[in-house]
Design a protein around this motif. Structure first.
Motif, PDB file in Angstrom:
ATOM      1  N   ASN A 120       0.849  -1.192   0.000  1.00 53.26           N
ATOM      2  CA  ASN A 120       0.000   0.000   0.000  1.00 53.26           C
ATOM      3  C   ASN A 120       0.883   1.240   0.000  1.00 53.26           C
ATOM      4  O   ASN A 120       1.348   1.693   1.054  1.00 53.26           O
ATOM      5  N   LEU A 121       1.107   1.802  -1.168  1.00 50.81           N
ATOM      6  CA  LEU A 121       2.034   2.911  -1.306  1.00 50.81           C
ATOM      7  C   LEU A 121       1.522   4.189  -0.656  1.00 50.81           C
ATOM      8  O   LEU A 121       2.293   5.124  -0.436  1.00 50.81           O
ATOM      9  N   THR A 122       0.229   4.257  -0.334  1.00 50.66           N
ATOM     10  CA  THR A 122      -0.319   5.431   0.338  1.00 50.66           C
ATOM     11  C   THR A 122      -0.616   5.137   1.808  1.00 50.66           C
ATOM     12  O   THR A 122      -1.399   5.843   2.439  1.00 50.66           O
ATOM     13  N   LEU A 123       0.015   4.119   2.326  1.00 46.18           N
ATOM     14  CA  LEU A 123      -0.282   3.683   3.690  1.00 46.18           C
ATOM     15  C   LEU A 123      -0.095   4.795   4.705  1.00 46.18           C
ATOM     16  O   LEU A 123      -0.961   5.034   5.549  1.00 46.18           O
ATOM     17  N   THR A 124       1.016   5.473   4.668  1.00 47.22           N
ATOM     18  CA  THR A 124       1.304   6.498   5.665  1.00 47.22           C
ATOM     19  C   THR A 124       0.289   7.628   5.615  1.00 47.22           C
ATOM     20  O   THR A 124      -0.268   8.034   6.638  1.00 47.22           O
ATOM     21  N   ALA A 125       0.015   8.116   4.421  1.00 51.18           N
ATOM     22  CA  ALA A 125      -0.886   9.254   4.281  1.00 51.18           C
ATOM     23  C   ALA A 125      -2.345   8.888   4.537  1.00 51.18           C
ATOM     24  O   ALA A 125      -3.071   9.607   5.221  1.00 51.18           O
ATOM     25  N   ASP A 126      -2.776   7.758   4.008  1.00 50.37           N
ATOM     26  CA  ASP A 126      -4.195   7.420   4.028  1.00 50.37           C
ATOM     27  C   ASP A 126      -4.619   6.546   5.200  1.00 50.37           C
ATOM     28  O   ASP A 126      -5.806   6.468   5.513  1.00 50.37           O
ATOM     29  N   ILE A 127      -3.672   5.885   5.840  1.00 48.75           N
ATOM     30  CA  ILE A 127      -4.042   4.959   6.900  1.00 48.75           C
ATOM     31  C   ILE A 127      -3.530   5.434   8.253  1.00 48.75           C
ATOM     32  O   ILE A 127      -4.288   5.882   9.102  1.00 48.75           O
ATOM     33  N   ALA A 128      -2.231   5.381   8.438  1.00 49.96           N
ATOM     34  CA  ALA A 128      -1.659   5.651   9.755  1.00 49.96           C
ATOM     35  C   ALA A 128      -1.948   7.067  10.231  1.00 49.96           C
ATOM     36  O   ALA A 128      -2.265   7.285  11.406  1.00 49.96           O
TER      37      ALA A 128
END
Length: 491
Positions: free
Chosen positions: A307-315
């Motif tokens: 998930n390349l957007t993990l930091t921005a969209d999840i955490a």
């Protein structure tokens, strides 16, 4: 390294157009992901037939299915820590505006209905795209280099099985309740026709058939099995990072999960042992956990999404101190989860404290940004981990009456998490099993399905409702299925 790729917008249009009642389609996209193979965007429109004239087209199509799973509507949120996490009572705090109805298992309310429709549509869309790949691959074996035909077809079959099995876990009754209850369609072709509604048993058997075919192909082709050395220069690094694909051992792990669902203890144990005995998935180390490099326990992943957007969209959104949309657990509840054993690595390193008015809250760090610059540890969302294989092995041995071996297996996991070994199994083994799943897989979407597989009448921390009596473990079929396709009752 950027790899030139054409992308199949017409194929997307076909898949999106087909109605969900085919048992194969909803809406979805075929974006690529997985290092260079998984992060290049679509550039041009090509015919379906043109896409599958070259080996690269099959790679793109397969990468597109993996990428479609990285959606907040399914595995990037609702099928992991969101909707399914709320149903498993994993959180004390969550967005009331989004999940209040889900928290009372009101599946007929607007938002739960939407969540279920999207899970159905997205998974069947992925299945449709897999089916399209499979429809072409056997006629074009000659275009593949080295072992790529076996790897790509094996992964495609495994993906079809994986996506169907999660739909079965959602929309089929527990195998322990009635394996002959009508459940869902098993889609094996990209087609406008309506696939028949199969029983729970028939779907599970179809899942296993696809997994067995995938296993046979991957056993001969997967470099994780053959030992073939893969570098960035070999085939543009296509076979690197096998844990981000449904590799041979992920197939065995999924077999173990499915066999446990069916109550087939012998085959579940055999499959779990293949994974454990491979020694390819070592426990996360203290140094990597302590430094924040390995927050998701990446070394233990049998299969994970990139998930390349993990930091921005999840955490940064869902596990952040001080927002009403965050998922959180109270300090006291978390201490109860871990039997107040604060030395447990999972307690120590996978949660962060709130502050101010939220000082008593604890927020999951499993999806926080890794402190490592290595892509191996970053952006991962695990869907299968080796810890589950140990818990399956322990459970099967317990069921078979070998309590010493069941205890030893459970202690292997406990010791890996810095806990002391138990001297005897707890009097209520299944309660301890559930609590271990909760500690281990918090935020990964497995706890609710464990309750369902075991057919537990109540869920921990929510004894007010008899989930079995109210038939709340099984989600209603989308209205498109019950009206347009005239499906039989699924519970």
């Amino acid at each position: 390294m950027i790899i030139r790729r054409s992308l199949y917008r017409k194929l997307i249009a076909i898949v999106t157009f087909l109605p969900a009642l085919t048992g194969g389609v909803g809406g979805g996209s075929l974006l690529c992901s997985c290092n260079s193979w998984l992060d290049v965007q679509p550039r041009s429109q090509v015919e379906d037939t043109e896409l599958f004239e070259k080996e690269s087209g099959y790679k793109e199509a397969l990468a597109g299915v993996y990428s479609s799973m990285v959606s907040t509507k399914t595995y990037a949120k609702e099928m992991t820590f969101g909707f399914i996490g709320v149903l498993g009572r994993e959180w004390d705090y969550f967005s009331q505006s989004q999940y209040e109805d889900a928290s009372t298992y009101d599946y007929e309310a607007t938002l739960p209905t939407n969540y279920l429709r999207e899970i159905w549509a997205n998974n069947y869309s992925g299945i449709a795209n897999v089916n399209n790949l499979l429809a072409h691959i056997d006629d074009n074996q000659g275009i593949f280099s080295r072992d790529n035909y076996g790897v790509i077809k094996g992964e495609a079959l495994a993906l079809r099985a994986f996506l169907h099995f999660d739909l079965l876990r959602c929309f089929g009754v527990s195998y322990a309740v009635n394996p002959d209850q009508p459940a869902i369609p098993y889609s094996t072709a990209l087609s406008y026709r309506v696939f028949p509604q199969l029983t729970v048993r028939e779907v599970a058997e179809a899942v296993l058939a696809d997994l067995q075919a995938a296993e046979a192909l991957l056993k001969e082709a997967d470099p994780m099995v053959t030992g073939r050395e893969i570098t960035e220069s070999v085939d543009n690094g296509y076979l690197l990072n096998r844990q981000l694909h449904l590799n041979y051992y992920a197939v065995k792990g999924l077999q173990a999960r499915v066999y446990m669902w069916m109550g087939d203890e012998v085959h579940a144990l055999e499959a779990a042992n293949v994974v454990i005995d491979s020694d390819l998935f070592p426990w996360a180390t203290l140094s990597n956990l302590q430094s924040g490099a390995d927050r998701s326990m990446a070394t233990e992943h049998l299969f994970a999404l990139n998930n390349l957007t993990l930091t921005a969209d999840i955490a940064d959104i869902y596990f952040t101190d001080g927002t009403t949309n965050s998922f959180a657990i109270t300090r006291d509840r978390l201490l109860d989860y871990f039997d107040r054993a604060t030395r447990d690595y999972r307690y120590t390193f996978l949660f962060k404290n709130g502050s101010g008015a939220n000082a008593s809250n604890r927020y999951l760090r499993k999806y926080d940004e890794s402190s490592s610059s290595s892509s191996y540890y970053r952006y991962r969302m695990p869907l299968l981990r080796v810890a589950e294989m140990y818990l399956i092995r322990s459970e099967v041995l317990y069921r078979q009456g070998d309590t010493d071996a069941a205890l030893a297996t459970l202690n292997t996991l406990r010791l890996a998490r810095n806990l002391t070994a138990l001297t005897a199994l707890p009097a209520d083994y299944y309660l301890e099993l559930i609590r271990e799943y909760r500690r281990e897989f918090l935020g990964e979407g497995q706890l609710f399905f464990l309750y369902k597989r075991l057919n537990r009448e109540t869920i921990l921390t929510y004894p007010e409702v008899n989930i079995v009596a109210e038939k709340l473990y099984t989600f209603p079929l989308p209205i498109t299925e019950t009206e347009a396709a005239q499906r039989e009752a699924n519970k």
